[in-house]
Design a protein around this motif. Structure first.
Motif, PDB file in Angstrom:
ATOM      1  N   PHE A  63      53.446  36.842 -60.531  1.00  0.00           N
ATOM      2  CA  PHE A  63      53.408  36.882 -59.066  1.00  0.00           C
ATOM      3  C   PHE A  63      52.751  38.185 -58.611  1.00  0.00           C
ATOM      4  O   PHE A  63      53.170  39.273 -59.031  1.00  0.00           O
ATOM      5  CB  PHE A  63      54.818  36.807 -58.482  1.00  0.00           C
ATOM      6  CG  PHE A  63      55.455  35.453 -58.577  1.00  0.00           C
ATOM      7  CD1 PHE A  63      55.260  34.510 -57.581  1.00  0.00           C
ATOM      8  CD2 PHE A  63      56.236  35.113 -59.671  1.00  0.00           C
ATOM      9  CE1 PHE A  63      55.846  33.247 -57.657  1.00  0.00           C
ATOM     10  CE2 PHE A  63      56.828  33.856 -59.761  1.00  0.00           C
ATOM     11  CZ  PHE A  63      56.628  32.923 -58.754  1.00  0.00           C
ATOM     12  N   GLN A  64      51.731  38.055 -57.777  1.00  0.00           N
ATOM     13  CA  GLN A  64      51.082  39.203 -57.155  1.00  0.00           C
ATOM     14  C   GLN A  64      50.937  38.927 -55.667  1.00  0.00           C
ATOM     15  O   GLN A  64      50.878  37.771 -55.255  1.00  0.00           O
ATOM     16  CB  GLN A  64      49.710  39.458 -57.765  1.00  0.00           C
ATOM     17  CG  GLN A  64      49.708  39.954 -59.197  1.00  0.00           C
ATOM     18  CD  GLN A  64      50.124  41.401 -59.372  1.00  0.00           C
ATOM     19  OE1 GLN A  64      50.502  41.823 -60.468  1.00  0.00           O
ATOM     20  NE2 GLN A  64      50.085  42.182 -58.296  1.00  0.00           N
ATOM     21  N   GLY A  65      50.876  39.983 -54.888  1.00  0.00           N
ATOM     22  CA  GLY A  65      50.692  39.818 -53.455  1.00  0.00           C
ATOM     23  C   GLY A  65      50.936  41.128 -52.742  1.00  0.00           C
ATOM     24  O   GLY A  65      51.529  42.060 -53.298  1.00  0.00           O
ATOM     25  N   MET A  66      50.488  41.197 -51.512  1.00  0.00           N
ATOM     26  CA  MET A  66      50.716  42.374 -50.686  1.00  0.00           C
ATOM     27  C   MET A  66      52.211  42.554 -50.435  1.00  0.00           C
ATOM     28  O   MET A  66      53.005  41.625 -50.610  1.00  0.00           O
ATOM     29  CB  MET A  66      49.973  42.234 -49.358  1.00  0.00           C
ATOM     30  CG  MET A  66      48.452  42.159 -49.493  1.00  0.00           C
ATOM     31  SD  MET A  66      47.702  43.727 -49.966  1.00  0.00           S
ATOM     32  CE  MET A  66      47.859  44.663 -48.439  1.00  0.00           C
ATOM     33  N   ASP A  67      52.605  43.756 -50.018  1.00  0.00           N
ATOM     34  CA  ASP A  67      53.996  43.995 -49.656  1.00  0.00           C
ATOM     35  C   ASP A  67      54.449  42.968 -48.613  1.00  0.00           C
ATOM     36  O   ASP A  67      53.700  42.631 -47.702  1.00  0.00           O
ATOM     37  CB  ASP A  67      54.158  45.406 -49.077  1.00  0.00           C
ATOM     38  CG  ASP A  67      53.930  46.494 -50.114  1.00  0.00           C
ATOM     39  OD1 ASP A  67      54.217  46.237 -51.290  1.00  0.00           O
ATOM     40  OD2 ASP A  67      53.463  47.584 -49.726  1.00  0.00           O
ATOM     41  N   THR A  68      55.664  42.475 -48.780  1.00  0.00           N
ATOM     42  CA  THR A  68      56.335  41.479 -47.921  1.00  0.00           C
ATOM     43  C   THR A  68      55.803  40.063 -48.119  1.00  0.00           C
ATOM     44  O   THR A  68      56.180  39.157 -47.375  1.00  0.00           O
ATOM     45  CB  THR A  68      56.261  41.811 -46.403  1.00  0.00           C
ATOM     46  OG1 THR A  68      54.951  41.507 -45.893  1.00  0.00           O
ATOM     47  CG2 THR A  68      56.610  43.259 -46.122  1.00  0.00           C
ATOM     48  N   ARG A 194      57.125  40.900 -40.727  1.00  0.00           N
ATOM     49  CA  ARG A 194      58.150  41.058 -41.763  1.00  0.00           C
ATOM     50  C   ARG A 194      58.563  42.521 -41.923  1.00  0.00           C
ATOM     51  O   ARG A 194      59.735  42.806 -42.209  1.00  0.00           O
ATOM     52  CB  ARG A 194      57.655  40.473 -43.082  1.00  0.00           C
ATOM     53  CG  ARG A 194      57.486  38.966 -43.023  1.00  0.00           C
ATOM     54  CD  ARG A 194      57.037  38.363 -44.341  1.00  0.00           C
ATOM     55  NE  ARG A 194      56.714  36.942 -44.168  1.00  0.00           N
ATOM     56  CZ  ARG A 194      56.281  36.156 -45.152  1.00  0.00           C
ATOM     57  NH1 ARG A 194      56.119  36.642 -46.365  1.00  0.00           N
ATOM     58  NH2 ARG A 194      56.011  34.880 -44.908  1.00  0.00           N
ATOM     59  N   LEU A 195      57.632  43.431 -41.751  1.00  0.00           N
ATOM     60  CA  LEU A 195      57.992  44.848 -41.794  1.00  0.00           C
ATOM     61  C   LEU A 195      58.921  45.200 -40.637  1.00  0.00           C
ATOM     62  O   LEU A 195      59.902  45.949 -40.804  1.00  0.00           O
ATOM     63  CB  LEU A 195      56.731  45.714 -41.744  1.00  0.00           C
ATOM     64  CG  LEU A 195      55.890  45.746 -43.027  1.00  0.00           C
ATOM     65  CD1 LEU A 195      54.574  46.471 -42.778  1.00  0.00           C
ATOM     66  CD2 LEU A 195      56.648  46.410 -44.180  1.00  0.00           C
ATOM     67  N   LEU A 196      58.642  44.647 -39.455  1.00  0.00           N
ATOM     68  CA  LEU A 196      59.508  44.892 -38.303  1.00  0.00           C
ATOM     69  C   LEU A 196      60.898  44.301 -38.519  1.00  0.00           C
ATOM     70  O   LEU A 196      61.910  44.884 -38.099  1.00  0.00           O
ATOM     71  CB  LEU A 196      58.874  44.321 -37.031  1.00  0.00           C
ATOM     72  CG  LEU A 196      57.682  45.115 -36.468  1.00  0.00           C
ATOM     73  CD1 LEU A 196      56.993  44.340 -35.352  1.00  0.00           C
ATOM     74  CD2 LEU A 196      58.155  46.480 -35.954  1.00  0.00           C
ATOM     75  N   GLN A 197      60.967  43.152 -39.198  1.00  0.00           N
ATOM     76  CA  GLN A 197      62.262  42.564 -39.522  1.00  0.00           C
ATOM     77  C   GLN A 197      63.075  43.508 -40.396  1.00  0.00           C
ATOM     78  O   GLN A 197      64.288  43.670 -40.214  1.00  0.00           O
ATOM     79  CB  GLN A 197      62.078  41.227 -40.242  1.00  0.00           C
ATOM     80  CG  GLN A 197      61.636  40.077 -39.344  1.00  0.00           C
ATOM     81  CD  GLN A 197      61.382  38.803 -40.146  1.00  0.00           C
ATOM     82  OE1 GLN A 197      61.848  38.655 -41.267  1.00  0.00           O
ATOM     83  NE2 GLN A 197      60.617  37.889 -39.565  1.00  0.00           N
ATOM     84  N   ARG A 198      62.409  44.139 -41.351  1.00  0.00           N
ATOM     85  CA  ARG A 198      63.100  45.075 -42.241  1.00  0.00           C
ATOM     86  C   ARG A 198      63.613  46.301 -41.476  1.00  0.00           C
ATOM     87  O   ARG A 198      64.635  46.873 -41.832  1.00  0.00           O
ATOM     88  CB  ARG A 198      62.162  45.514 -43.364  1.00  0.00           C
ATOM     89  CG  ARG A 198      61.815  44.404 -44.337  1.00  0.00           C
ATOM     90  CD  ARG A 198      60.907  44.891 -45.455  1.00  0.00           C
ATOM     91  NE  ARG A 198      60.619  43.811 -46.404  1.00  0.00           N
ATOM     92  CZ  ARG A 198      59.914  43.960 -47.525  1.00  0.00           C
ATOM     93  NH1 ARG A 198      59.402  45.147 -47.809  1.00  0.00           N
ATOM     94  NH2 ARG A 198      59.705  42.942 -48.328  1.00  0.00           N
TER      95      ARG A 198
END
Length: 292
Positions: A63-68, A194-198
């Motif tokens: 699995f690879q991908g950007m943060d979140t 998603r960053l704002l959710q965190r």
């Protein structure tokens, strides 16, 4: 579905041309997709048990991908029914001093799957053509011959790294390991959400790292690095799948569909008892039935 998101060998990939949402092509509703995921998890459990019993083949899932992008939640939902005796998950963080003293593939070898096992890499050796490409100064810690400054890191250097990865994966598949590589493709807008959710959800504060904002500023560089990686390392024995990841429920079921298809294709079977084994079974049954 496994063909829809497969990166073909020789494709020149630009992430801006790939979808980050894909549900409209496959499902009438989210509920339908989630029901399919439940069924796939059951199928996976059964097929993995057969592979474990047979003990001749293995699966490496990357699995690879950007943060979140949803790597952790994908692993948690998709492999919820897998017998932990035949499955392992490894998350690769920043390399230690000892790991940097070896070649960049070294620390990953020990986590490769045994025959009959599924190994899951949450990030992988591909970080060495992603993060190091965006931050080439990290390469100076590897004490590489001919690399004294970042100016020495050129296109030929990256081509050699891609060749090394392709060679290792070719050897793995030749020895009976099926490699499935998933790139979770998230949009910049969705990452912001998603960053704002965190930040705003107390239960998710622990997931937030302030450094994520610095990496977000390098979004375009990461997009280029991922595009180059997908273009150079999606080969016939180990294709990449670019999975739309703006809708987590969709990426989970898309990945589960591809894994089930792969398990069915390698045709795992329970071991067939030979004549000696059958005699032992008959003898054992007789002894048990004779017990008072």
């Amino acid at each position: 579905m496994h063909e829809k998101f497969k990166i073909k060998t020789g494709d020149h990939i630009r992430l801006s041309q790939l979808e980050t949402k894909g549900s409209q092509h496959f499902f009438k509703s989210e509920a339908e997709a989630k029901e399919m995921l439940v069924n796939d998890v059951k199928k996976m459990q059964h097929l993995q048990q057969k592979m474990y019993a047979e003990g001749k083949k293995a699966i490496l899932i990357i699995f690879q991908g950007m943060d979140t992008a949803g790597k952790d939640s994908c692993i948690r939902h998709i492999f919820s029914g897998i017998n932990p005796q035949g499955c392992s998950v490894t998350s690769f963080k920043q390399p230690t001093a000892a790991e940097l003293a070896h070649d960049f593939m070294w620390r990953h070898y020990a986590a490769l799957p045994l025959k009959g096992f599924i190994s899951i890499f949450n990030r992988s050796y591909y970080e060495n053509v992603l993060v190091t490409r965006v931050h080439p100064q990290l390469l100076l810690k590897e004490s590489l011959p001919g690399i004294a400054t970042t100016d020495d890191v050129n296109a030929e250097f990256w081509d050699k790294r891609f060749e090394t990865i392709n060679s290792v994966e070719k050897q793995l598949t030749a020895s009976g390991t099926t490699i499935l590589k998933f790139f979770l493709h998230i949009s910049k807008k969705e990452q912001k959400s998603r960053l704002l959710q965190r930040i705003n959800d107390d239960d998710k504060n622990w997931k937030f790292n302030y450094s994520d904002l610095g990496e977000r500023k390098l979004w375009d560089k990461y997009q280029d690095a991922y595009g180059s990686m997908l273009s150079h390392t999606s080969v016939h024995n180990a294709h990449w799948y670019a999975i739309p990841a703006d809708e987590k429920w969709f990426s989970r079921v898309a990945i589960s569909r591809i894994i089930v298809h792969a398990l069915e294709e390698i045709n795992v079977i329970y071991p067939v008892a030979d004549s000696d084994k059958r005699k032992q079974l008959v003898s054992a049954a007789a002894a048990l039935n004779d017990e008072t």
